[in-house]
Write a protein that holds these residues in place. Structure first.
Motif, PDB file in Angstrom:
ATOM      1  N   UNK A  16      32.177  27.629   8.081  1.00 17.44           N
ATOM      2  CA  UNK A  16      31.445  27.647   9.345  1.00 17.44           C
ATOM      3  C   UNK A  16      32.366  27.735  10.556  1.00 17.44           C
ATOM      4  N   UNK A  17      31.796  28.164  11.684  1.00  9.93           N
ATOM      5  CA  UNK A  17      32.542  28.214  12.942  1.00  9.93           C
ATOM      6  C   UNK A  17      32.797  26.799  13.464  1.00  9.93           C
ATOM      7  N   UNK A  18      33.796  26.613  14.327  1.00 10.50           N
ATOM      8  CA  UNK A  18      34.062  25.283  14.889  1.00 10.50           C
ATOM      9  C   UNK A  18      32.853  24.675  15.592  1.00 10.50           C
ATOM     10  N   UNK A  19      32.040  25.503  16.230  1.00 12.80           N
ATOM     11  CA  UNK A  19      30.866  24.996  16.932  1.00 12.80           C
ATOM     12  C   UNK A  19      29.896  24.312  15.964  1.00 12.80           C
ATOM     13  N   UNK A  20      29.685  24.931  14.820  1.00 10.75           N
ATOM     14  CA  UNK A  20      28.777  24.371  13.818  1.00 10.75           C
ATOM     15  C   UNK A  20      29.399  23.137  13.177  1.00 10.75           C
ATOM     16  N   UNK A  21      30.684  23.201  12.845  1.00  8.71           N
ATOM     17  CA  UNK A  21      31.368  22.065  12.210  1.00  8.71           C
ATOM     18  C   UNK A  21      31.348  20.843  13.125  1.00  8.71           C
ATOM     19  N   UNK A  41      36.440  30.098  17.115  1.00  6.92           N
ATOM     20  CA  UNK A  41      35.152  29.689  17.719  1.00  6.92           C
ATOM     21  C   UNK A  41      34.134  30.818  17.679  1.00  6.92           C
ATOM     22  N   UNK A  42      32.868  30.432  17.530  1.00  9.95           N
ATOM     23  CA  UNK A  42      31.789  31.417  17.490  1.00  9.95           C
ATOM     24  C   UNK A  42      30.695  31.046  18.464  1.00  9.95           C
ATOM     25  N   UNK A  43      29.465  31.429  18.134  1.00  9.16           N
ATOM     26  CA  UNK A  43      28.325  31.161  19.006  1.00  9.16           C
ATOM     27  C   UNK A  43      27.995  29.669  19.012  1.00  9.16           C
ATOM     28  N   UNK A  44      27.447  29.227  20.146  1.00 16.24           N
ATOM     29  CA  UNK A  44      26.996  27.840  20.241  1.00 16.24           C
ATOM     30  C   UNK A  44      25.815  27.606  19.302  1.00 16.24           C
ATOM     31  N   UNK A  45      25.662  26.357  18.881  1.00 13.05           N
ATOM     32  CA  UNK A  45      24.455  25.966  18.154  1.00 13.05           C
ATOM     33  C   UNK A  45      23.299  26.009  19.153  1.00 13.05           C
ATOM     34  N   UNK A  47      27.039  29.769   8.480  1.00 10.83           N
ATOM     35  CA  UNK A  47      28.406  30.268   8.659  1.00 10.83           C
ATOM     36  C   UNK A  47      28.668  30.678  10.117  1.00 10.83           C
ATOM     37  N   UNK A  48      27.761  31.446  10.711  1.00  7.92           N
ATOM     38  CA  UNK A  48      28.011  32.033  12.031  1.00  7.92           C
ATOM     39  C   UNK A  48      27.025  31.571  13.106  1.00  7.92           C
ATOM     40  N   UNK A  49      25.735  31.521  12.746  1.00 12.40           N
ATOM     41  CA  UNK A  49      24.706  31.210  13.737  1.00 12.40           C
ATOM     42  C   UNK A  49      23.778  30.124  13.195  1.00 12.40           C
ATOM     43  N   UNK A  50      23.564  29.094  14.008  1.00 13.99           N
ATOM     44  CA  UNK A  50      22.662  28.004  13.634  1.00 13.99           C
ATOM     45  C   UNK A  50      21.644  27.808  14.745  1.00 13.99           C
ATOM     46  N   UNK A  77      24.619  14.113  22.047  1.00 12.88           N
ATOM     47  CA  UNK A  77      25.053  12.976  22.850  1.00 12.88           C
ATOM     48  C   UNK A  77      26.541  12.950  23.131  1.00 12.88           C
ATOM     49  N   UNK A  78      27.343  13.510  22.254  1.00 15.94           N
ATOM     50  CA  UNK A  78      28.794  13.391  22.409  1.00 15.94           C
ATOM     51  C   UNK A  78      29.440  14.756  22.387  1.00 15.94           C
ATOM     52  N   UNK A  79      30.574  14.859  23.029  1.00 16.45           N
ATOM     53  CA  UNK A  79      31.338  16.103  23.013  1.00 16.45           C
ATOM     54  C   UNK A  79      30.651  17.179  23.827  1.00 16.45           C
ATOM     55  N   UNK A  80      31.090  18.381  23.652  1.00 19.50           N
ATOM     56  CA  UNK A  80      30.469  19.504  24.344  1.00 19.50           C
ATOM     57  C   UNK A  80      29.083  19.729  23.777  1.00 19.50           C
ATOM     58  N   UNK A  81      28.104  19.689  24.619  1.00 22.44           N
ATOM     59  CA  UNK A  81      26.732  19.846  24.151  1.00 22.44           C
ATOM     60  C   UNK A  81      26.489  21.258  23.664  1.00 22.44           C
ATOM     61  N   UNK A  82      25.801  21.401  22.513  1.00 22.43           N
ATOM     62  CA  UNK A  82      25.413  22.739  22.095  1.00 22.43           C
ATOM     63  C   UNK A  82      24.452  23.341  23.118  1.00 22.43           C
ATOM     64  N   UNK A  83      24.369  24.639  23.088  1.00 24.62           N
ATOM     65  CA  UNK A  83      23.467  25.329  23.990  1.00 24.62           C
ATOM     66  C   UNK A  83      22.054  24.818  23.779  1.00 24.62           C
ATOM     67  N   UNK A  84      21.353  24.510  24.857  1.00 28.44           N
ATOM     68  CA  UNK A  84      19.995  23.991  24.746  1.00 28.44           C
ATOM     69  C   UNK A  84      19.073  24.850  25.604  1.00 28.44           C
ATOM     70  N   UNK A  85      18.022  25.338  25.010  1.00 27.59           N
ATOM     71  CA  UNK A  85      17.062  26.148  25.742  1.00 27.59           C
ATOM     72  C   UNK A  85      15.715  25.460  25.705  1.00 27.59           C
TER      73      UNK A  85
END
Length: 627
Positions: free
Chosen positions: A276-281, A305-309, A584-587, A611-619
């Protein structure tokens, strides 16, 4: 050895003594097991016949054997790759002369339990689910070696369960059959009673490698510990964070306690995720670290790094499903194949509405857990039966299914013909006013729902006829929460909303069922790689996909509302973690605020991720309400 990282190299070159390998998702655990097996044979000089590699499924054992033989490149080396069940069967076959005919297969076990229920004259509505629960509980009692007097059933009253369990044992004995759990207990007893036989197997397999160790149960571990003496060359590989089979007796505590029983054991942590990408991990790590019962570790991503969760919120489940189909179309335009996409749900009842959409848009899909037809559920059938009665159907079999739902005290002995005449039945029970009054009410109720739109008719059956009261009584008998049954009823009622006439709803059910059957026939002809995968969190374990959708990420669904104890909540969190790490790439994590007229909060696991770290993309996705 240049192709391995340091942790993998340490595990692969380990020769003697116990070792625990904690292998996170995508860390190359299968590679480590097969390469270590080759190292033992090629570099350490171990005879292939002295190596035993155990995993939990035939498919995994076969895959490992193929990979090892290809790696070894020197013919068919006699390393043994097998499951626990096949190992125990070989032992019992050699020493007790059991044959395949002596083993009680799962379909036979279910038939045996069904016969017991009939003889006990238990009126079970969800017979299939009930038998599945009984089989799991019987397995739990045997594999955990629990005294029946100290076991309290979750499927029905404890008294009823004990009678069923004892009847099952008698049937086994009378038919001279043993089940898979007996194979474990008999093997353990054999080794305890016959040290000479145990010694023979210890000499045969001085090197043991166990895959998916987090899924091991108590008795399997006890047998393996006996076999590993005196050399103690026990090499275990697993991930406590992926222990999600508590209903089978798997306990992460067994793995966590390994080093107490083997204080000389070396520990290796495979913490690089190559999948998986670092964002997913990182997002998955923020969830799983909230569990207390786990090894201290932090997974690292190897990839760029890949796409944000993406976390998307919707007003309704219908809007969620429309969005998923739109995203699938976008990925297809980018060149992704159907088999590179997975939709993961908490339970196999969830994707019903989504499956309808997939069929509507002719999107090929594969169901890992069978194709659920909501209208085959016994609650749906009861509702349909009421409506058919209202339209004049008087078949005896149909009437039998609902005549005492709710309780009307009608005896099946009073129904003599192939069809039921309610007037005659009412007259024949005139001396039983408590019965004839209920038949009179049933007649009135059927007349009132005959020409009502289906949504209103279902509402009437629920609240005026008293079907919800019946479900509450049945839930008490089955040790269930009535909300679980009401959820199914809500789902059935929601499917009626688009229809103004009951006939149109019936036509939809018939068409949907036919399409499901046609889809099943088509998929039987297709390879599994020809469609989108629709699966549960449990069944997704071990799989991986470039694109993953986690649907219905709501509290009450994930974590499931039945999870109350800390240990249950931790297993729910592990399931969510497993589902996340399939990507692997997109979640994409999807959360509807409303499902079948019920309001839900976002899953606490998603909140932990944010709650912690860089927040995943939120829509925040808000669509116009559907007409």
């Amino acid at each position: 050895m240049t192709q391995y990282n340091d942790a993998q190299k340490e595990a692969i070159t380990h020769i003697s003594g116990p070792m625990i390998v904690i292998a996170g998702p995508g860390s190359g655990k299968t590679m480590v097991i097969t390469h270590r097996t080759r190292y033992l044979v090629g570099e350490a000089g171990v005879a292939p016949r002295n190596i035993l590699v155990i995993t939990f499924t035939k498919a995994a054992a076969h895959e490992m054997k193929e990979r090892f033989q290809k790696l070894a490149g020197s013919g068919n080396l006699p390393v043994t790759f097998c499951t626990f069940h096949s190992l125990f069967f070989q032992i019992l076959k050699q020493h007790y002369h059991y044959t395949a005919q002596d083993i009680l297969l799962e379909p036979q076990k279910r038939m045996m339990l069904r016969d017991i229920l009939e003889r006990m004259e238990l009126d079970i509505d969800d017979e299939g689910d009930f038998i599945t629960s009984l089989a799991a509980e019987i397995s739990m009692v045997k594999s955990e070696e629990i005294s029946l007097e100290h076991y309290y059933s979750t499927s029905c009253s404890t008294e009823v369960f004990r009678k069923i369990y004892q009847a099952y044992l008698r049937k086994q004995e009378n038919n001279h059959r043993i089940d898979f759990d007996d194979m474990m207990t008999y093997t353990k007893e054999l080794f305890q009673m016959r040290p000479d036989i145990l010694h023979m197997w210890q000499e045969r397999f001085p090197f043991l490698l166990i895959d998916e160790f987090q899924d091991i149960n108590k008795i399997q571990y006890e047998i393996i510990r006996m076999m590993a003496e005196p050399n103690r060359n026990l090499f275990i590989v697993g991930d406590d964070d992926q222990s999600i089979y508590g209903f089978r007796g798997a306990r992460p505590g067994i793995m966590l306690e390994f080093e107490k029983q083997y204080p000389e054991a070396k520990r290796v942590i495979l913490d690089y995720n190559y999948r998986s990408t670092p964002n997913i991990v990182e997002a998955a790590q923020r969830v799983i670290r909230n569990n207390r019962e786990r090894f201290s570790k932090h997974g690292k991503a190897f990839r760029e790094p890949g796409a944000d969760v993406a976390v998307e919120r919707f007003d309704t489940q219908a809007q969620q499903n429309v969005r998923i189909l739109a995203l699938i179309e976008e990925y297809r335009k980018k060149g992704y194949q159907w088999n590179e996409i997975a939709i993961i749900c908490r339970t196999n009842m969830q994707p019903g509405m989504l499956v309808e959409k997939l069929m509507e848009y002719n999107i090929p899909f594969v169901m890992k857990d069978g194709i659920p037809n909501l209208y085959d559920h016994w609650i749906a059938r009861n509702i349909i039966d009421y409506l058919k009665l209202a339209h004049g159907n008087r078949e005896r079999a149909l009437f039998l299914r609902i005549m005492n739902r709710p309780k009307r005290y009608i005896s099946r002995e009073w129904l003599t013909g192939s069809h039921v005449n309610l007037e005659e039945l009412k007259q024949n029970t005139a001396d039983k006013p408590w019965v004839s009054e209920r038949i009179q009410k049933l007649q009135l109720d059927l007349g009132r729902i005959r020409n009502v739109p289906p949504y209103g008719a279902v509402s009437y059956i629920r609240h005026v006829v008293g079907y919800e009261d019946y479900l509450e009584e049945y839930a008490q008998f089955r040790n269930m929460k009535k909300e679980d049954l009401l959820d199914v009823l809500d789902q059935v009622q929601e499917t009626t909303r688009p229809f103004t006439r009951q006939e149109d709803w019936f036509a939809h059910i018939e068409q949907y069922t036919a399409e499901l059957e046609d889809q099943a026939r088509q998929r039987a002809r297709l390879q599994e790689t020809d469609g989108i995968t629709v699966t549960t969190m449990h069944s997704s374990k071990g799989l991986e996909y470039p694109i993953v959708f986690l649907v219905d990420a709501c509290d009450g669904i994930t974590p499931y509302k039945k999870a109350v104890k800390d240990s249950e909540l931790e297993e729910e969190r592990r399931m969510f973690y497993v589902a996340m790490t399939r990507a692997k790439d997109y979640l994409h994590i999807c959360y509807p605020r409303e499902i079948f007229q019920k309001t839900y909060a976002i899953s606490r696991f998603v909140q932990e991720m944010q709650e912690a770290g860089d927040h995943p993309q939120k829509k925040d996705v808000s669509f116009e309400k559907e007409n």
